[in-house]
Design a protein around this motif. Sequence first.
Motif, PDB file in Angstrom:
ATOM      1  N   MET A   1       7.361  16.809  27.618  1.00 47.12           N
ATOM      2  CA  MET A   1       7.256  18.065  26.917  1.00 47.12           C
ATOM      3  C   MET A   1       8.442  18.283  25.985  1.00 47.12           C
ATOM      4  N   LEU A   2       9.611  17.826  26.338  1.00 50.45           N
ATOM      5  CA  LEU A   2      10.784  18.042  25.501  1.00 50.45           C
ATOM      6  C   LEU A   2      10.763  17.205  24.221  1.00 50.45           C
ATOM      7  N   ILE A   3      10.182  16.034  24.289  1.00 50.52           N
ATOM      8  CA  ILE A   3      10.151  15.164  23.103  1.00 50.52           C
ATOM      9  C   ILE A   3       9.296  15.780  21.987  1.00 50.52           C
ATOM     10  N   PRO A   4       8.081  16.260  22.263  1.00 55.31           N
ATOM     11  CA  PRO A   4       7.320  16.905  21.176  1.00 55.31           C
ATOM     12  C   PRO A   4       7.997  18.160  20.636  1.00 55.31           C
ATOM     13  N   VAL A   5       8.643  18.935  21.507  1.00 57.54           N
ATOM     14  CA  VAL A   5       9.342  20.129  21.046  1.00 57.54           C
ATOM     15  C   VAL A   5      10.503  19.737  20.140  1.00 57.54           C
ATOM     16  N   ALA A   6      11.264  18.720  20.524  1.00 58.59           N
ATOM     17  CA  ALA A   6      12.388  18.264  19.707  1.00 58.59           C
ATOM     18  C   ALA A   6      11.900  17.717  18.373  1.00 58.59           C
ATOM     19  N   LEU A   7      10.830  16.960  18.378  1.00 60.92           N
ATOM     20  CA  LEU A   7      10.280  16.444  17.122  1.00 60.92           C
ATOM     21  C   LEU A   7       9.766  17.572  16.241  1.00 60.92           C
ATOM     22  N   GLY A   8       9.132  18.568  16.839  1.00 62.12           N
ATOM     23  CA  GLY A   8       8.633  19.703  16.067  1.00 62.12           C
ATOM     24  C   GLY A   8       9.772  20.494  15.436  1.00 62.12           C
ATOM     25  N   LEU A   9      10.840  20.744  16.194  1.00 60.82           N
ATOM     26  CA  LEU A   9      11.984  21.463  15.639  1.00 60.82           C
ATOM     27  C   LEU A   9      12.682  20.648  14.559  1.00 60.82           C
ATOM     28  N   GLY A  10      12.760  19.350  14.734  1.00 62.57           N
ATOM     29  CA  GLY A  10      13.340  18.499  13.698  1.00 62.57           C
ATOM     30  C   GLY A  10      12.516  18.535  12.420  1.00 62.57           C
ATOM     31  N   PHE A  11      11.202  18.551  12.568  1.00 62.17           N
ATOM     32  CA  PHE A  11      10.318  18.614  11.407  1.00 62.17           C
ATOM     33  C   PHE A  11      10.458  19.957  10.690  1.00 62.17           C
ATOM     34  N   VAL A  12      10.577  21.036  11.447  1.00 58.84           N
ATOM     35  CA  VAL A  12      10.770  22.361  10.846  1.00 58.84           C
ATOM     36  C   VAL A  12      12.107  22.412  10.106  1.00 58.84           C
ATOM     37  N   GLY A  13      13.147  21.825  10.697  1.00 61.29           N
ATOM     38  CA  GLY A  13      14.442  21.780  10.026  1.00 61.29           C
ATOM     39  C   GLY A  13      14.390  20.963   8.750  1.00 61.29           C
ATOM     40  N   LEU A  14      13.676  19.855   8.771  1.00 62.78           N
ATOM     41  CA  LEU A  14      13.526  19.028   7.578  1.00 62.78           C
ATOM     42  C   LEU A  14      12.769  19.777   6.486  1.00 62.78           C
ATOM     43  N   LEU A  15      11.728  20.492   6.865  1.00 63.71           N
ATOM     44  CA  LEU A  15      10.989  21.290   5.881  1.00 63.71           C
ATOM     45  C   LEU A  15      11.868  22.385   5.284  1.00 63.71           C
ATOM     46  N   GLY A  16      12.687  23.018   6.110  1.00 63.64           N
ATOM     47  CA  GLY A  16      13.598  24.041   5.604  1.00 63.64           C
ATOM     48  C   GLY A  16      14.616  23.464   4.645  1.00 63.64           C
ATOM     49  N   PHE A  17      15.126  22.281   4.948  1.00 68.22           N
ATOM     50  CA  PHE A  17      16.088  21.634   4.057  1.00 68.22           C
ATOM     51  C   PHE A  17      15.440  21.247   2.741  1.00 68.22           C
ATOM     52  N   LEU A  18      14.244  20.706   2.785  1.00 67.04           N
ATOM     53  CA  LEU A  18      13.543  20.333   1.556  1.00 67.04           C
ATOM     54  C   LEU A  18      13.211  21.567   0.717  1.00 67.04           C
ATOM     55  N   TRP A  19      12.847  22.672   1.372  1.00 67.90           N
ATOM     56  CA  TRP A  19      12.594  23.912   0.645  1.00 67.90           C
ATOM     57  C   TRP A  19      13.861  24.393  -0.048  1.00 67.90           C
TER      58      TRP A  19
END
Length: 48
Positions: A1-19
Amino acid sequence: MLIPVALGLGFVGLLGFLWALKSGQFDDLDGAAHRILFDDDEQPKTGA
């Protein structure tokens, strides 16, 4: 459960940085640092 949550938060952070890159947040890195040094207030001082 922690791995998908960590990947999801990393993806959200990457999207925020690209924005931030696309919206121009990093265009003028030195402007704010230099702007704090100059006083733009040209109000007349009233003394008693």
